[in-house]
Design a protein around this motif. Structure first.
Motif, PDB file in Angstrom:
ATOM      1  N   GLU A  35     -31.123  -5.991 -14.891  1.00 14.66           N
ATOM      2  CA  GLU A  35     -31.461  -4.481 -14.948  1.00 14.66           C
ATOM      3  C   GLU A  35     -31.216  -3.859 -13.482  1.00 14.66           C
ATOM      4  O   GLU A  35     -30.667  -4.570 -12.591  1.00 14.66           O
ATOM      5  CB  GLU A  35     -32.880  -4.235 -15.282  1.00 14.66           C
ATOM      6  N   ALA A  36     -31.264  -2.693 -13.346  1.00 17.39           N
ATOM      7  CA  ALA A  36     -30.551  -1.805 -12.396  1.00 17.39           C
ATOM      8  C   ALA A  36     -31.725  -2.079 -11.353  1.00 17.39           C
ATOM      9  O   ALA A  36     -33.105  -2.415 -11.605  1.00 17.39           O
ATOM     10  CB  ALA A  36     -30.508  -0.333 -12.572  1.00 17.39           C
ATOM     11  N   GLU A  37     -31.317  -1.885 -10.029  1.00 25.27           N
ATOM     12  CA  GLU A  37     -32.115  -2.076  -8.694  1.00 25.27           C
ATOM     13  C   GLU A  37     -33.438  -0.820  -9.203  1.00 25.27           C
ATOM     14  O   GLU A  37     -33.009  -0.007  -9.721  1.00 25.27           O
ATOM     15  CB  GLU A  37     -31.398  -1.949  -7.594  1.00 25.27           C
ATOM     16  N   THR A  38     -34.454  -0.835  -8.529  1.00 26.61           N
ATOM     17  CA  THR A  38     -35.290   0.111  -8.382  1.00 26.61           C
ATOM     18  C   THR A  38     -35.460   1.234  -7.250  1.00 26.61           C
ATOM     19  O   THR A  38     -36.370   1.634  -6.936  1.00 26.61           O
ATOM     20  CB  THR A  38     -36.881  -0.534  -8.559  1.00 26.61           C
ATOM     21  N   HIS A  40     -33.275   3.917  -6.886  1.00 28.17           N
ATOM     22  CA  HIS A  40     -32.364   4.718  -7.335  1.00 28.17           C
ATOM     23  C   HIS A  40     -31.778   5.871  -6.435  1.00 28.17           C
ATOM     24  O   HIS A  40     -32.739   6.558  -6.061  1.00 28.17           O
ATOM     25  CB  HIS A  40     -32.606   5.233  -8.802  1.00 28.17           C
ATOM     26  N   ARG A  48     -28.557   3.235  -1.381  1.00 26.12           N
ATOM     27  CA  ARG A  48     -28.716   2.475  -2.417  1.00 26.12           C
ATOM     28  C   ARG A  48     -28.547   1.111  -2.438  1.00 26.12           C
ATOM     29  O   ARG A  48     -28.444   0.505  -3.455  1.00 26.12           O
ATOM     30  CB  ARG A  48     -27.325   3.157  -3.209  1.00 26.12           C
ATOM     31  N   PRO A  54     -25.789  -2.514  -5.869  1.00 22.91           N
ATOM     32  CA  PRO A  54     -26.178  -1.618  -6.978  1.00 22.91           C
ATOM     33  C   PRO A  54     -25.486  -1.939  -8.365  1.00 22.91           C
ATOM     34  O   PRO A  54     -24.232  -2.333  -8.410  1.00 22.91           O
ATOM     35  CB  PRO A  54     -25.895  -0.053  -6.549  1.00 22.91           C
ATOM     36  N   LEU A  55     -26.112  -1.980  -9.441  1.00 25.78           N
ATOM     37  CA  LEU A  55     -25.458  -2.294 -10.641  1.00 25.78           C
ATOM     38  C   LEU A  55     -24.241  -1.345 -11.123  1.00 25.78           C
ATOM     39  O   LEU A  55     -23.632  -1.848 -11.650  1.00 25.78           O
ATOM     40  CB  LEU A  55     -26.770  -2.210 -11.838  1.00 25.78           C
ATOM     41  N   THR A  56     -24.447  -0.222 -10.757  1.00 21.34           N
ATOM     42  CA  THR A  56     -23.259   0.614 -11.230  1.00 21.34           C
ATOM     43  C   THR A  56     -22.063   0.296 -10.289  1.00 21.34           C
ATOM     44  O   THR A  56     -20.845   0.232 -10.989  1.00 21.34           O
ATOM     45  CB  THR A  56     -23.485   2.032 -10.754  1.00 21.34           C
TER      46      THR A  56
END
Length: 391
Positions: A35-38, A40, A48, A54-56
């Motif tokens: 899942e994405a980092e928390t 954001h 970031r 980061p996931l993106t």
């Protein structure tokens, strides 16, 4: 193995099997992502990266790696520069070798570090060997892959630390007909370059390094405010941002399974360092192309060197001899966003003949990739000062 065979220098061509590239593509397509980092935050914002890559950013880069990146172009580039292989102390060593057309050229060995590779220097070899400016010094360039990195063999026993590697570089240069030579390096390459200058003054004309580690235990008394900040930033790095080094110096085999089995795991492990160690506001791709970073990561992947390259930390972490002194002429450049910065008064305790000291306004840990034009000019000027001190 006979002496004749072991000392031979053989031409080398890199060509990954189509099946290897297909396997990489399949693994990238089947990636399982967290899942994405928390934390954001909208780009651009260095925060970031507070929890890592980061996931993106990973999603975008993996898509490009699978659908847009061309490994064959990098293989062609390496072949054009000139690739070779030889055996030293029963270990195969891969290296680039570009002879200058200039009669006054000086041999120069350039050593990379981790998480870099020979990919760090492919963009600067041509200008260093045959500069457009006739007044600039020219060099016969040798760029070896460290033991356990790239197309060099993986050591099967302990012992291949920076001291043994430096000794191997002297043999390599002698084998190429270069009994005396210059040396450059940063990161582990800077450590090895320091060992070369300190241990082999009969062979090393002088050095240029972006890593000038001082002897331990020096006081900050007498340092300027700027120099004190350097020591504080270096101390902060080792206290709070060097978990990777602790892992690789103590358990390289454990992290190695992930690095050799998962291309995205390998990519994230390396990308994290390029992001943190470059002189950028948000992303390493502000200064380094995606292609060049993927050249580097794909080289690690195809040669399955995630574990073997990590072992340089197990072999050599904190191993630079505190008593080692470098008496040959030395040019030192400290880039502002590098991870270890030692003030000149400290560096002078190890490097006894600093002929040029430079602190640029821009650049980080990978200057040959971040600021290649400046890097070339700085290296030319630094080594020109080194050579002038020899006269």
């Amino acid at each position: 193995m006979s002496t004749q065979t072991s000392s031979a220098v053989r031409a080398f061509t890199s060509h990954a099997a189509d099946a290897e590239l297909d396997d990489l593509s399949g693994r990238l397509a089947a990636t399982r992502l967290p899942e994405a980092e928390t934390v954001h935050r909208a780009a651009p914002d260095p925060r970031r990266w507070d929890q890592g890559v980061p996931l993106t950013d990973i999603v975008d880069l993996v898509d490009y790696w699978r659908c847009g990146y061309d490994w064959r172009a990098f293989e062609t580039r390496l072949d054009r520069l000139g690739q070779f292989h030889t055996t030293i102390d029963d270990l195969g060593i891969h290296f680039l070798h570009r002879r200058s057309a200039r009669a006054d050229a000086t041999p120069l060995i350039m050593t990379h570090g981790w998480p870099g590779s020979i990919a760090e220097f492919v963009d600067v070899v041509d200008e260093l060997s045959d500069p457009n400016d006739a007044a600039a010094p020219a060099f016969h360039i040798v760029v070896p892959s460290l033991p356990g990195f790239g197309y060099s063999d993986k050591p099967t026993t302990t012992g291949w630390g920076t001291e043994k590697t430096a000794a191997a570089w002297v043999q390599l240069m002698d084998r190429l007909g270069y009994r005396q030579f210059l040396a450059h390096g940063g990161d582990w390459g800077g450590n090895i370059t320091t060992v070369l200058g300190g241990r082999y003054p009969a062979h090393v004309l002088g050095i240029h390094t972006t890593f000038a580690e001082s002897p331990p235990g020096l006081t900050t008394d007498g340092l300027t405010a700027a120099e004190r900040r350097w020591t504080e930033e270096t101390r902060d790095f080792w206290r709070h941002r060097a978990a990777y080094a602790k892992q690789q110096s103590t358990r390289p085999q454990t992290i190695g399974y992930s690095l050799v089995d998962s291309p995205v795991g390998l990519l994230a492990w390396i990308l994290d360092k390029f992001a943190e160690w470059t002189d950028t506001q948000d992303s390493p791709f502000e200064t380094i192309s995606r292609d060049r970073l993927l050249d580097n990561v794909t080289l690690y992947w195809l040669t399955r060197s995630g574990a073997s390259s990590a072992r340089i930390y197990y072999e050599s972490h904190n191993s630079l001899d505190p008593e080692l002194r470098v008496d040959v002429p030395s040019a030192i450049t400290i880039y502002p966003r590098d991870i270890e910065k030692y003030p000149r008064p400290w560096a002078e305790q190890r490097y006894r003949q600093i002929v040029r000291w430079n602190s640029p306004d821009a650049g980080g840990h990978f200057p040959s990739l971040e600021v290649p034009d400046y890097f070339v000019k700085d290296l030319q000027e630094g080594l020109a000062a080194v050579l002038a001190a020899q006269r």
